[in-house]
Structures are given as C-alpha cells and as structure tokens.
Design a protein around this motif. Structure first.
Motif, PDB file in Angstrom:
ATOM      1  N   LYS A 241      -3.070  -1.732  -8.996  1.00 26.94           N
ATOM      2  CA  LYS A 241      -2.271  -1.073  -7.964  1.00 26.94           C
ATOM      3  C   LYS A 241      -1.026  -0.410  -8.561  1.00 26.94           C
ATOM      4  CE  LYS A 241      -3.886  -4.025  -4.229  1.00 26.94           C
ATOM      5  NZ  LYS A 241      -3.542  -5.044  -3.226  1.00 26.94           N
TER       6      LYS A 241
ATOM      7  N   TRP B 261      -7.959  -0.140  -2.829  1.00 25.05           N
ATOM      8  CA  TRP B 261      -6.746  -0.824  -2.371  1.00 25.05           C
ATOM      9  C   TRP B 261      -7.062  -1.918  -1.363  1.00 25.05           C
ATOM     10  CZ3 TRP B 261      -1.517  -1.062  -3.123  1.00 25.05           C
ATOM     11  CH2 TRP B 261      -1.000  -0.235  -4.120  1.00 25.05           C
ATOM     12  N   LYS B 262      -8.094  -1.727  -0.568  1.00 24.38           N
ATOM     13  CA  LYS B 262      -8.422  -2.685   0.497  1.00 24.38           C
ATOM     14  C   LYS B 262      -9.235  -3.889   0.014  1.00 24.38           C
ATOM     15  CE  LYS B 262      -8.217   0.754   4.135  1.00 24.38           C
ATOM     16  NZ  LYS B 262      -8.942   1.467   5.180  1.00 24.38           N
TER      17      LYS B 262
ATOM     18  N   CYS C 131       0.234   3.979   1.380  1.00 23.96           N
ATOM     19  CA  CYS C 131       0.032   4.786   2.584  1.00 23.96           C
ATOM     20  C   CYS C 131       1.357   4.944   3.325  1.00 23.96           C
ATOM     21  CB  CYS C 131      -0.991   4.118   3.516  1.00 23.96           C
ATOM     22  SG  CYS C 131      -1.222   5.025   5.063  1.00 23.96           S
TER      23      CYS C 131
ATOM     24  N   SER D 136       0.834  -1.203   0.000  1.00 23.65           N
ATOM     25  CA  SER D 136       0.000   0.000   0.000  1.00 23.65           C
ATOM     26  C   SER D 136       0.869   1.253   0.000  1.00 23.65           C
ATOM     27  CB  SER D 136      -0.887   0.000   1.249  1.00 23.65           C
ATOM     28  OG  SER D 136      -1.456   1.277   1.455  1.00 23.65           O
TER      29      SER D 136
ATOM     30  N   LYS E  13      -8.416   4.662  -1.959  1.00 21.30           N
ATOM     31  CA  LYS E  13      -8.073   3.997  -0.695  1.00 21.30           C
ATOM     32  C   LYS E  13      -8.971   2.786  -0.467  1.00 21.30           C
ATOM     33  CE  LYS E  13      -6.490   8.234   1.507  1.00 21.30           C
ATOM     34  NZ  LYS E  13      -6.765   9.222   2.562  1.00 21.30           N
TER      35      LYS E  13
ATOM     36  N   CYS F 157      -0.046  10.258   0.645  1.00 20.92           N
ATOM     37  CA  CYS F 157       0.063   9.260  -0.423  1.00 20.92           C
ATOM     38  C   CYS F 157      -0.524   9.710  -1.757  1.00 20.92           C
ATOM     39  CB  CYS F 157      -0.596   7.953   0.005  1.00 20.92           C
ATOM     40  SG  CYS F 157      -2.393   8.027   0.157  1.00 20.92           S
TER      41      CYS F 157
END
Length: 83
Positions: free
Chosen positions: A42, A32-33, A6, A4, A29, A22
């Motif tokens: 990604k 991404w999860k 972040c 990630s 966000k 980021c």
C-alpha cells in the motif's frame, strides 16, 4: 493501518484507466480491498499514485488525502455533509 487513497472523486479516465481522484487503476482498487494486501504494498502504491499525478491534481489529492488521514473523511464528503 494504511488509509485507502480514495478521496471520493471516483471517475476513471478512459484513455489511461486511472481514477481522476486517487490515480489508481481498477486492479489496484481491487488489491487495496484484499485482506492479505500488505501495508508495504500500500505504501509503495501510494508513491506510485503520486508519481502519476501532477500540478493541481497532485495538490488536490495531497490535501484531500491528508485531511482524510487526519479526520477520517475526504474533503469532498465533508463538503457534501454541509449541504
């Protein structure tokens, strides 16, 4: 596995909707999860993030993200652990 982006500097710019740390927006966000988000998406998102950042902000992101990839923790969290 793509790490990630972040870097633990989680504040959103009210004008652009992008995170100061980021460079992602809230929708990115969330994506991404998701378990089914592809590594290809990604990789492309990281390229897009970098295109949004410039100057010291891009340099800071690059340094912290590289450190996170290599060490499993962002530079910000590393500094917090020293205290």
């Amino acid at each position: 596995m793509i790490i990630s982006p972040c870097i633990s500097i989680c504040k959103t710019d009210p004008k652009t909707g992008y995170c100061y740390g980021c460079g992602r927006n809230n929708e990115e966000k969330k994506i991404w999860k998701l378990e089914d988000t592809s590594d290809e998406w990604k990789k492309e998102n990281i390229k897009e993030i970098k295109s949004r950042l410039n100057g010291w902000q891009l340099e800071s992101f690059e340094e912290s993200y590289t450190y996170k990839i290599e060490n499993g923790i962002s530079l910000y969290k590393k500094e917090l652990n020293k205290k």
